[in-house]
Design a protein around this motif. Structure first.
Motif, mmCIF file in Angstrom:
data_model
loop_
_atom_site.group_PDB
_atom_site.id
_atom_site.type_symbol
_atom_site.label_atom_id
_atom_site.label_comp_id
_atom_site.label_asym_id
_atom_site.label_seq_id
_atom_site.Cartn_x
_atom_site.Cartn_y
_atom_site.Cartn_z
ATOM 1 N N GLU A 16 157.598 -17.940 -25.272
ATOM 2 C CA GLU A 16 157.053 -17.031 -24.252
ATOM 3 C C GLU A 16 157.954 -16.955 -23.034
ATOM 4 O O GLU A 16 158.229 -15.881 -22.508
ATOM 5 C CB GLU A 16 155.660 -17.517 -23.850
ATOM 6 C CG GLU A 16 154.953 -16.619 -22.846
ATOM 7 C CD GLU A 16 153.564 -17.121 -22.501
ATOM 8 O OE1 GLU A 16 152.989 -16.604 -21.528
ATOM 9 O OE2 GLU A 16 153.072 -18.031 -23.204
ATOM 10 N N ARG A 67 166.611 -9.679 -31.749
ATOM 11 C CA ARG A 67 165.499 -8.722 -31.750
ATOM 12 C C ARG A 67 165.710 -7.631 -30.706
ATOM 13 O O ARG A 67 165.519 -6.445 -30.975
ATOM 14 C CB ARG A 67 164.183 -9.452 -31.462
ATOM 15 C CG ARG A 67 162.964 -8.544 -31.535
ATOM 16 C CD ARG A 67 161.729 -9.259 -31.042
ATOM 17 N NE ARG A 67 161.815 -9.527 -29.613
ATOM 18 C CZ ARG A 67 161.595 -8.625 -28.677
ATOM 19 N NH1 ARG A 67 161.292 -7.378 -29.010
ATOM 20 N NH2 ARG A 67 161.686 -8.934 -27.407
ATOM 21 N N MET A 157 148.246 -0.328 -33.634
ATOM 22 C CA MET A 157 147.902 -1.727 -33.398
ATOM 23 C C MET A 157 146.505 -2.050 -33.923
ATOM 24 O O MET A 157 146.227 -3.195 -34.296
ATOM 25 C CB MET A 157 148.014 -2.046 -31.913
ATOM 26 C CG MET A 157 149.430 -1.967 -31.363
ATOM 27 S SD MET A 157 150.587 -3.060 -32.218
ATOM 28 C CE MET A 157 149.897 -4.668 -31.831
ATOM 29 N N ARG A 162 148.351 -7.775 -40.887
ATOM 30 C CA ARG A 162 149.387 -8.752 -41.231
ATOM 31 C C ARG A 162 149.645 -8.721 -42.733
ATOM 32 O O ARG A 162 148.717 -8.572 -43.530
ATOM 33 C CB ARG A 162 148.940 -10.140 -40.809
ATOM 34 C CG ARG A 162 149.807 -11.266 -41.347
ATOM 35 C CD ARG A 162 149.225 -12.633 -41.069
ATOM 36 N NE ARG A 162 149.339 -12.969 -39.662
ATOM 37 C CZ ARG A 162 148.948 -14.147 -39.152
ATOM 38 N NH1 ARG A 162 148.414 -15.058 -39.947
ATOM 39 N NH2 ARG A 162 149.069 -14.384 -37.863
ATOM 40 N N ASP A 175 153.604 -9.864 -38.583
ATOM 41 C CA ASP A 175 152.493 -9.383 -37.762
ATOM 42 C C ASP A 175 152.857 -8.090 -37.051
ATOM 43 O O ASP A 175 154.020 -7.887 -36.649
ATOM 44 C CB ASP A 175 152.107 -10.432 -36.716
ATOM 45 C CG ASP A 175 151.629 -11.718 -37.354
ATOM 46 O OD1 ASP A 175 150.744 -11.636 -38.222
ATOM 47 O OD2 ASP A 175 152.137 -12.800 -36.978
ATOM 48 N N LYS A 177 153.300 -5.600 -33.924
ATOM 49 C CA LYS A 177 153.697 -5.954 -32.556
ATOM 50 C C LYS A 177 154.160 -4.719 -31.793
ATOM 51 O O LYS A 177 154.721 -3.797 -32.389
ATOM 52 C CB LYS A 177 154.842 -6.984 -32.584
ATOM 53 C CG LYS A 177 155.243 -7.480 -31.205
ATOM 54 C CD LYS A 177 156.254 -8.603 -31.277
ATOM 55 C CE LYS A 177 156.609 -9.109 -29.893
ATOM 56 N NZ LYS A 177 157.584 -10.219 -29.942
ATOM 57 N N GLN A 178 153.883 -4.733 -30.471
ATOM 58 C CA GLN A 178 154.436 -3.741 -29.549
ATOM 59 C C GLN A 178 155.657 -4.362 -28.894
ATOM 60 O O GLN A 178 155.547 -5.350 -28.157
ATOM 61 C CB GLN A 178 153.406 -3.364 -28.465
ATOM 62 C CG GLN A 178 152.258 -2.535 -28.975
ATOM 63 C CD GLN A 178 152.594 -1.057 -28.992
ATOM 64 O OE1 GLN A 178 153.745 -0.687 -28.898
ATOM 65 N NE2 GLN A 178 151.583 -0.235 -29.127
ATOM 66 N N PHE A 179 156.850 -3.823 -29.140
ATOM 67 C CA PHE A 179 158.066 -4.392 -28.588
ATOM 68 C C PHE A 179 158.249 -3.969 -27.132
ATOM 69 O O PHE A 179 157.724 -2.945 -26.690
ATOM 70 C CB PHE A 179 159.279 -3.958 -29.422
ATOM 71 C CG PHE A 179 159.228 -4.450 -30.841
ATOM 72 C CD1 PHE A 179 159.394 -5.799 -31.120
ATOM 73 C CD2 PHE A 179 158.998 -3.579 -31.888
ATOM 74 C CE1 PHE A 179 159.346 -6.262 -32.416
ATOM 75 C CE2 PHE A 179 158.945 -4.036 -33.198
ATOM 76 C CZ PHE A 179 159.115 -5.388 -33.462
ATOM 77 N N SER A 184 156.893 0.367 -31.706
ATOM 78 C CA SER A 184 155.884 -0.379 -32.446
ATOM 79 C C SER A 184 156.494 -0.797 -33.773
ATOM 80 O O SER A 184 157.429 -0.179 -34.279
ATOM 81 C CB SER A 184 154.643 0.484 -32.687
ATOM 82 O OG SER A 184 154.115 0.947 -31.469
ATOM 83 N N TYR A 187 156.861 -7.960 -36.773
ATOM 84 C CA TYR A 187 157.766 -9.025 -36.331
ATOM 85 C C TYR A 187 157.446 -10.294 -37.098
ATOM 86 O O TYR A 187 156.271 -10.629 -37.320
ATOM 87 C CB TYR A 187 157.603 -9.257 -34.836
ATOM 88 C CG TYR A 187 158.377 -10.437 -34.298
ATOM 89 C CD1 TYR A 187 159.755 -10.370 -34.161
ATOM 90 C CD2 TYR A 187 157.721 -11.605 -33.936
ATOM 91 C CE1 TYR A 187 160.474 -11.439 -33.667
ATOM 92 C CE2 TYR A 187 158.433 -12.696 -33.428
ATOM 93 C CZ TYR A 187 159.814 -12.597 -33.308
ATOM 94 O OH TYR A 187 160.519 -13.668 -32.822
ATOM 95 N N ASN A 208 162.779 -7.992 -37.272
ATOM 96 C CA ASN A 208 162.115 -6.889 -36.584
ATOM 97 C C ASN A 208 162.034 -5.692 -37.517
ATOM 98 O O ASN A 208 163.049 -5.279 -38.099
ATOM 99 C CB ASN A 208 162.895 -6.465 -35.334
ATOM 100 C CG ASN A 208 162.891 -7.541 -34.275
ATOM 101 O OD1 ASN A 208 161.986 -8.356 -34.223
ATOM 102 N ND2 ASN A 208 163.919 -7.560 -33.440
#
Length: 582
Positions: A16, A67, A157, A162, A175, A177-179, A184, A187, A208
């Protein structure tokens, strides 16, 4: 993170923080060492605190940079003219088989049917023609345009699930994911073992999967403007300024210039004031749907106006400190443009005299509007204003604050000049800037003042010795006490020798402040100017005076005489009062 040393962050926490760090820095100038140092700061650890996790941090940083680079490589400027694809029509005209006996594709049939109908002279219903036109694929419409209109990011989303892929000996979860780039997709990350030539090798997996066309929208446009601003960065030295920030992205609707303009309101003026003051470069992305006109003209009345006809997808980068501009469209249909500004934020911290050098004519006009508005607010202010009632509730707090310090309805005191004698500076503004930047003005006691070794002791109870001493070696000193000009104030050398240095400074500083306000000694003589001095007991009477001060000893060390001496030396006949401030 399993097996992590006690007190160190987990793998999820590291991921994170790495994502946050890399999202706010320049990848071209960022190194693994710098990222790890920033991680140590954010985790509250000292230098080297994350050394046990070096390999783990390297894997996470490498994966995240791959990524980001993969996202940046995707097409960034959306196809703004893309239209939703219509479902295929069920009405098909028959077509003959080819020479090889195979039947043409349905799409080929749809393209061929209108030509056959025209050749046979048959009239076909208009609705059928439109339906077949929709069924025929557009050769210019690619996968990106088709997918852009098929689903919103929120729907993706919500509906995306998954799924799992097998790599080596591991099932890896992928999964939705919003990059951070606005796209979209999916990842996946993890580790797996694969065999190569009978040897098991561990792989670090980072994958990605970006949905093509998912960057269409305002987020994608804003990302494009951010990338353009980043591209301009290396050329700022040649442009003559250095921008250190970017404004938010704005979406504007342009209309016919002959229509009446909307009235500027307080909150809009407050929001745009800092941007107009500090902007240097403007990035414009024209969205359409219609065409428009962009007028540009240097800040010179004699310069020619340059016009550009804009179309959806056009990008313009211009210098707002050199050009005035206006964007409009003719006709009923409005058009839209997304904009963002590159800002030189240090302009906002400059002194007013320096700041005005950077103000362009539009910024000066807005500044004058705000000044007039502040005066109007103060003039209409009741004796006991209630800022939460009526129209006053819509006035920004910053306007109320500025109006109270700019305009006044009651009797006021005007400060026309200021002077000071301060450590390392005789200029109040310079000293203030030093305080705000944390400058240290404390030095060791200079030999020009006294021989400090005779009164210094490092003992904690040195004050109890006989004679008392001090365990402090440093202090802040005002320079130039010995430069007093006695002749300017019509004082004799004998009187000057016995005068408290504080009285000398009062004479110098007072006349300096009066001089800066436009007054001279010749105009002060016999005037009704009053002198009010704040003073207190001085240590001059305890100092070892090397020369005989004679009859001037009593007046030279008396604080009560400071105001009187000031009035006498400058020839002022107004009130003269020394106030004990101790």
């Amino acid at each position: 993170m399993a097996g992590a040393p006690e007190g160190l962050p987990s793998e999820e926490a590291l991921k994170e923080k790495v994502v946050s760090i890399l999202a706010s820095c320049d990848l071209q100038s960022t190194s693994l060492k710098l990222v790890r140092a920033e991680l140590e700061v954010r985790c509250g650890l000292g230098p080297g605190g994350l050394d046990p996790l070096k390999d783990k941090i390297k894997d996470i940083v490498t994966l995240e940079m791959e990524r980001i680079q993969a996202d940046a490589a995707a097409p960034s400027l959306p196809d703004l003219a893309a239209a939703p694809s219509a479902p295929a029509s069920s009405s098909r005209a028959s077509a003959p088989a080819s020479s090889s006996g195979s039947r043409e594709s349905p799409a080929a049939e749809a393209r061929k049917a209108p030509a056959e109908a025209k050749k046979s002279g048959q009239k076909r219903p208009r609705g059928e023609e439109a339906e077949e036109a929709r069924a025929a694929p557009n050769p210019k419409e690619g996968t990106k345009a088709k997918q852009a209109s098929s689903m919103t990011k929120g729907e993706f989303m919500k509906k995306a699930k998954r799924f799992t892929i097998k790599i080596g000996d591991k099932n890896i979860n992928v999964d939705p994911k919003q990059f951070s780039t606005g796209s979209s997709g999916f990842y996946a990350s993890g580790k797996a073992l694969v065999e190569v030539g009978g040897i098991s090798l561990q792989l670090q997996i980072g994958m990605n999967c970006t949905v093509i066309g998912s960057k269409v929208g305002i987020e994608g446009i804003d990302f494009v403007m951010w990338k353009l601003a980043e591209a301009v960065g290396p050329f700022q030295d040649e442009l003559g300024f250095r921008c250190c920030g970017r404004s938010l992205g704005f979406l504007h609707q342009a209309s016919d210039p002959e229509l009446e303009e909307a009235e500027l309101i307080d909150q809009e003026a407050s929001d745009w004031s800092s941007i107009f003051t500090s902007r240097k470069i403007m990035i414009m992305v024209f969205l359409g749907p219609g065409k428009g006109t962009l007028e540009m003209q240097p800040y010179d009345d004699e310069a020619n106006v340059t016009e550009i006809t804009t179309a959806p997808g056009l990008v313009v980068v211009l210098r707002t400190d050199q050009l005035s501009f206006k964007f409009f469209c003719r006709g009923r249909e409005a058009t839209h443009v997304a904009t963002s500004f590159m800002l030189q934020n240090d302009i906002l911290r400059m002194h007013r005299n320096k700041l005005e050098e950077h103000l362009t004519p539009p910024a000066l006009e807005l500044d004058q509007w705000i000044e007039n508005r502040l005066r109007e607010i103060k003039e209409n202010e009741p004796d006991e204003p209630d800022w939460s009632a009526g129209d006053r509730a819509t006035i920004p707090r910053s306007f109320i604050h500025a109006a109270n310090r700019t305009w006044f309805k009651r009797q006021t005191t005007l400060v026309r000049g200021a002077s000071a004698r301060l450590p390392v500076s005789w200029e109040p503004e310079v000293f203030f800037l030093g305080l705000t930047s944390g400058c240290d003005t404390v030095i060791e006691v200079p030999i020009m003042r006294w021989e400090h070794s005779t009164v210094y002791s490092d003992a904690p109870d040195c004050w109890a010795q006989d004679p008392p001493k001090t365990n402090c070696r440093h202090a802040a000193f005002v320079d130039g006490v010995e430069l007093f000009d006695a002749k300017l104030f019509s004082l004799s050398l004998a009187e000057t020798k016995g005068m408290d240095p504080g009285q000398r400074l009062v004479l110098e500083v007072t006349y300096d402040a009066l001089y800066r306000s436009g007054m001279r000694k010749a105009t002060l003589i016999n005037s009704s100017t009053g002198m009010y001095v704040g003073t207190s007991m001085s240590e001059w009477n305890f100092a070892d005076k090397g020369a005989d001060v004679g009859i001037f000893g009593a007046t030279g060390g008396s604080p009560s005489i400071t105001a009187g001496r000031l009035s006498f030396c400058l020839g002022c006949k107004g009130a003269s009062l020394a106030v004990d401030t101790e």
